[in-house]
Design a protein around this motif. Structure first.
Motif, short mmCIF file in Angstrom:
data_model
loop_
_atom_site.label_atom_id
_atom_site.label_comp_id
_atom_site.label_asym_id
_atom_site.label_seq_id
_atom_site.Cartn_x
_atom_site.Cartn_y
_atom_site.Cartn_z
N ASP A 1 3.50 19.52 -11.44
CA ASP A 1 3.63 20.95 -11.72
C ASP A 1 4.30 21.70 -10.57
OD1 ASP A 1 1.65 20.94 -9.82
OD2 ASP A 1 0.10 21.85 -11.08
N GLY A 2 4.76 20.96 -9.55
CA GLY A 2 5.45 21.57 -8.43
C GLY A 2 4.54 21.94 -7.26
N MET A 3 3.24 21.80 -7.45
CA MET A 3 2.30 22.16 -6.39
C MET A 3 2.22 21.05 -5.35
SD MET A 3 -1.82 22.73 -6.55
CE MET A 3 -2.77 22.67 -5.02
N LYS A 4 2.04 21.45 -4.10
CA LYS A 4 1.77 20.50 -3.03
C LYS A 4 0.41 20.83 -2.42
CE LYS A 4 3.41 18.67 1.39
NZ LYS A 4 4.49 18.65 2.39
N LEU A 5 -0.48 19.87 -2.45
CA LEU A 5 -1.79 20.02 -1.82
C LEU A 5 -1.67 19.55 -0.38
CD1 LEU A 5 -4.87 20.54 -1.91
CD2 LEU A 5 -5.13 18.21 -2.81
N GLU A 6 -1.71 20.48 0.56
CA GLU A 6 -1.53 20.12 1.97
C GLU A 6 -2.79 19.46 2.51
OE1 GLU A 6 -0.25 23.59 4.04
OE2 GLU A 6 1.78 23.47 3.22
N SER A 7 -2.57 18.42 3.30
CA SER A 7 -3.69 17.64 3.79
C SER A 7 -3.39 17.01 5.14
CB SER A 7 -4.03 16.53 2.78
OG SER A 7 -4.99 15.64 3.29
N ASP A 8 -4.37 17.08 6.04
CA ASP A 8 -4.25 16.41 7.34
C ASP A 8 -4.77 14.98 7.26
OD1 ASP A 8 -3.38 18.83 8.72
OD2 ASP A 8 -5.44 19.52 8.45
N LEU A 9 -5.56 14.70 6.24
CA LEU A 9 -6.12 13.36 6.02
C LEU A 9 -6.27 13.15 4.53
CD1 LEU A 9 -7.48 10.71 6.81
CD2 LEU A 9 -9.61 11.98 7.16
N THR A 10 -5.55 12.17 3.99
CA THR A 10 -5.58 11.90 2.56
C THR A 10 -6.15 10.51 2.30
OG1 THR A 10 -3.61 13.25 2.20
CG2 THR A 10 -4.23 11.73 0.43
N MET A 11 -7.23 10.48 1.54
CA MET A 11 -7.77 9.21 1.07
C MET A 11 -7.50 9.11 -0.42
SD MET A 11 -11.55 7.57 0.64
CE MET A 11 -11.55 8.13 -1.06
N PHE A 12 -6.88 8.02 -0.82
CA PHE A 12 -6.53 7.85 -2.23
C PHE A 12 -6.80 6.42 -2.66
CE2 PHE A 12 -3.31 6.77 -5.53
CZ PHE A 12 -3.76 7.64 -6.52
N ILE A 13 -7.58 6.28 -3.74
CA ILE A 13 -7.86 4.96 -4.30
C ILE A 13 -6.94 4.76 -5.49
CG2 ILE A 13 -9.61 3.46 -5.30
CD1 ILE A 13 -11.72 5.17 -3.90
N SER A 14 -5.91 3.98 -5.28
CA SER A 14 -4.95 3.70 -6.35
C SER A 14 -5.60 2.83 -7.42
CB SER A 14 -3.73 2.99 -5.77
OG SER A 14 -2.73 2.83 -6.76
N ALA A 15 -5.23 3.04 -8.67
CA ALA A 15 -5.76 2.22 -9.76
C ALA A 15 -5.30 0.78 -9.61
CB ALA A 15 -5.31 2.77 -11.10
N GLY A 16 -6.05 -0.12 -10.21
CA GLY A 16 -5.72 -1.52 -10.11
C GLY A 16 -4.66 -1.97 -11.10
N THR A 17 -4.06 -3.10 -10.81
CA THR A 17 -3.12 -3.76 -11.70
C THR A 17 -3.23 -5.26 -11.43
OG1 THR A 17 -0.82 -3.81 -12.47
CG2 THR A 17 -1.15 -3.62 -10.10
N GLY A 18 -2.66 -6.08 -12.28
CA GLY A 18 -2.80 -7.52 -12.15
C GLY A 18 -2.31 -8.07 -10.82
N HIS A 19 -3.00 -9.09 -10.33
CA HIS A 19 -2.64 -9.73 -9.06
C HIS A 19 -1.26 -10.39 -9.18
CE1 HIS A 19 -2.91 -12.24 -5.48
NE2 HIS A 19 -4.00 -11.58 -5.13
N HIS A 20 -0.45 -10.21 -8.15
CA HIS A 20 0.93 -10.71 -8.21
C HIS A 20 1.00 -12.23 -8.37
CE1 HIS A 20 -0.20 -10.93 -3.94
NE2 HIS A 20 0.69 -11.91 -3.82
N ILE A 21 0.03 -12.96 -7.82
CA ILE A 21 0.03 -14.42 -7.96
C ILE A 21 -0.13 -14.81 -9.43
CG2 ILE A 21 -1.29 -16.52 -7.44
CD1 ILE A 21 0.32 -15.55 -5.07
N LEU A 22 -0.95 -14.06 -10.15
CA LEU A 22 -1.24 -14.40 -11.54
C LEU A 22 -0.08 -14.05 -12.46
CD1 LEU A 22 -4.97 -13.27 -11.65
CD2 LEU A 22 -4.02 -15.54 -11.18
N PRO B 1 -4.43 -18.09 2.50
CA PRO B 1 -4.05 -17.33 1.31
C PRO B 1 -3.35 -18.18 0.27
CG PRO B 1 -3.46 -16.13 3.30
CD PRO B 1 -3.88 -17.51 3.73
N VAL B 2 -3.61 -17.89 -1.00
CA VAL B 2 -2.93 -18.57 -2.10
C VAL B 2 -1.51 -18.05 -2.20
CG1 VAL B 2 -2.89 -18.96 -4.60
CG2 VAL B 2 -5.08 -18.95 -3.38
N LEU B 3 -0.55 -18.95 -2.19
CA LEU B 3 0.86 -18.58 -2.30
C LEU B 3 1.35 -18.69 -3.73
CD1 LEU B 3 3.45 -17.79 -0.72
CD2 LEU B 3 3.93 -20.23 -0.49
N GLN B 4 0.86 -19.73 -4.43
CA GLN B 4 1.31 -19.96 -5.81
C GLN B 4 0.24 -20.70 -6.58
OE1 GLN B 4 4.76 -22.50 -6.19
NE2 GLN B 4 5.38 -21.60 -8.14
#
Length: 389
Positions: free
Chosen positions: A235-256, A74-77
């Motif tokens: 809005d105060g709502m909670k969507l109850e879930s036994d299995l949650t799949m979530f694709i978080s949006a991207g952001t710049g790589h920490h190395i860069l 892995p690239v460290l710096q």
């Protein structure tokens, strides 16, 4: 022979290494893992239709076939001005006149994200999705929620398609198992019109697909955090879930972020249309590491990434030979995908002229399967590359 260092072993890095080697350059690829992972076909891991091994290609096989050198570390710096790369092992790489940055991106962090799994995260998460889903199927009931987030600083950093694909594949899989009626499936996203990049016609069709499959929706409300048993909204709502799949949006790589390279507000490397970086001679950024130019609907996709990689190989070689010719990725900027549903698919295309979604029952699923086979074996050099692919 001129030396080129490629940082990253994903779609961008592997394609760059292959095409740079075709130019008879001395190429070294650095990767944090020893395999190339075909993310678009990992959508079948959660339903057991594929394994991680099925969608992975050993990098040493690619290196041996194409003739580039490989470093698994892995690239460290990365110090851009000095063209100096420090690896996690302490090894230092210097003396490369050309460096191609293809490190990918990081994910935006939300509170409680550890309670979710992503099909676009670490490969291990796809296998965990399969295991969690099988546990629920053994219980013959459950609540499943799948969705994705956005980055207000960069609309191109959204990975929406895979969320739709896994959701529809799970729906098909539960029907095959004869337990679909015992499961609640819900799609969620913070934006008002998730999938709008595909165009208005595609949105109408998506709504029809949700109704046909009895998949519920929770959209248009900010996600505040995740909990072990659900998703909480502003809005105060909670969507109850036994299995949650979530694709978080991207952001710049920490190395860069500490590389000294010019970055966009979202942390991506700012380049021109030739993937060159102003003020940094011989350094290029491609794929998810680069800030994507173009219209609001633009999206970071694999085919654009591979065009960038091929262009950079062409541009570097022409520069070495003092040939005044460069290739831009702008003419290839579109949204193009086959959105799989497990029992079919939909062909999605978006350009400046608008968008369309064409249903492809049954055959569409096998078309995507064939693409995965083609991706794997064409990169291994066992079958020829098709023009433009």
């Amino acid at each position: 022979m001129d030396k080129v260092l490629v940082l990253g072993g994903g779609f961008a890095g592997v394609e760059a290494a292959i095409y740079l080697t075709k130019q008879d350059l001395d190429v070294t690829l650095v990767s944090n893992r020893d395999y190339f992972y075909i993310y678009p076909t990992s959508i079948w891991i959660p339903t057991g239709e594929a394994t991680r091994e099925d969608v992975s290609v050993p990098l040493d096989k690619l290196a041996m076939k194409h003739g580039f050198q490989l470093i698994i570390d892995p690239v460290l710096q990365f110090e851009a001005e000095a063209k100096k790369v420090t690896l996690e092992s302490g090894r230092i790489l210097e003396g490369y006149p050309y460096i191609v940055v293809a490190l990918g991106q990081d994910k935006m962090q939300l509170k409680g994200l550890e309670h979710t799994l992503s099909i676009c995260g670490k490969p291990e998460e796809a296998t965990a999705l399969y295991e969690r889903l099988e546990t629920l199927i053994q219980k013959k009931q459950g609540r499943i929620a799948m969705g994705f987030g956005g980055n207000p600083k960069d609309t191109s950093a959204v990975r929406g398609g895979p969320a739709f694909e896994v959701l529809f594949n799970v729906d098909t899989y539960l029907k095959k198992k004869g337990v679909r009626e015992n499961f609640e499936l819900t799609f969620f996203a913070p934006m008002e019109k998730p999938g709008q990049k595909m165009g208005e016609k595609a949105l109408v069709m998506m709504d029809k697909m949700f109704k046909m499959t009895n998949i519920q929706k929770k959209v248009g409300t900010k996600i505040t955090h995740f909990e072990e048993d659900g998703i909480c909204f502003a809005d105060g709502m909670k969507l109850e879930s036994d299995l949650t799949m979530f694709i978080s949006a991207g952001t710049g790589h920490h190395i860069l972020k500490v590389s000294g390279l010019p970055l966009s507000d979202a942390g991506y490397v700012v380049t021109n249309e030739y993937n060159e970086i102003e003020g940094f001679d011989g350094i290029y950024a491609i794929g998810d590491s680069a800030s994507l130019m173009g219209p609001e609907w633009r999206a970071k996709q694999g085919h654009v990434t591979e065009v960038m990689a091929q262009n950079v190989a062409y541009n570097i070689m022409n520069r070495i030979q003092n040939i005044d010719s460069k290739r831009s990725y702008m003419e290839h900027l579109n949204i193009l995908c086959v959105m799989d549903t497990g029992n079919g698919a939909a062909f999605v295309y978006r350009s400046d002229k608008g968008g369309k979604m064409i249903p492809m029952p049954i055959v569409g699923h096998w078309m995507k399967k064939m693409w995965g086979w083609y991706c794997r074996y064409s990169k291994l050099g066992r079958i020829p590359r098709l023009p433009g692919m």
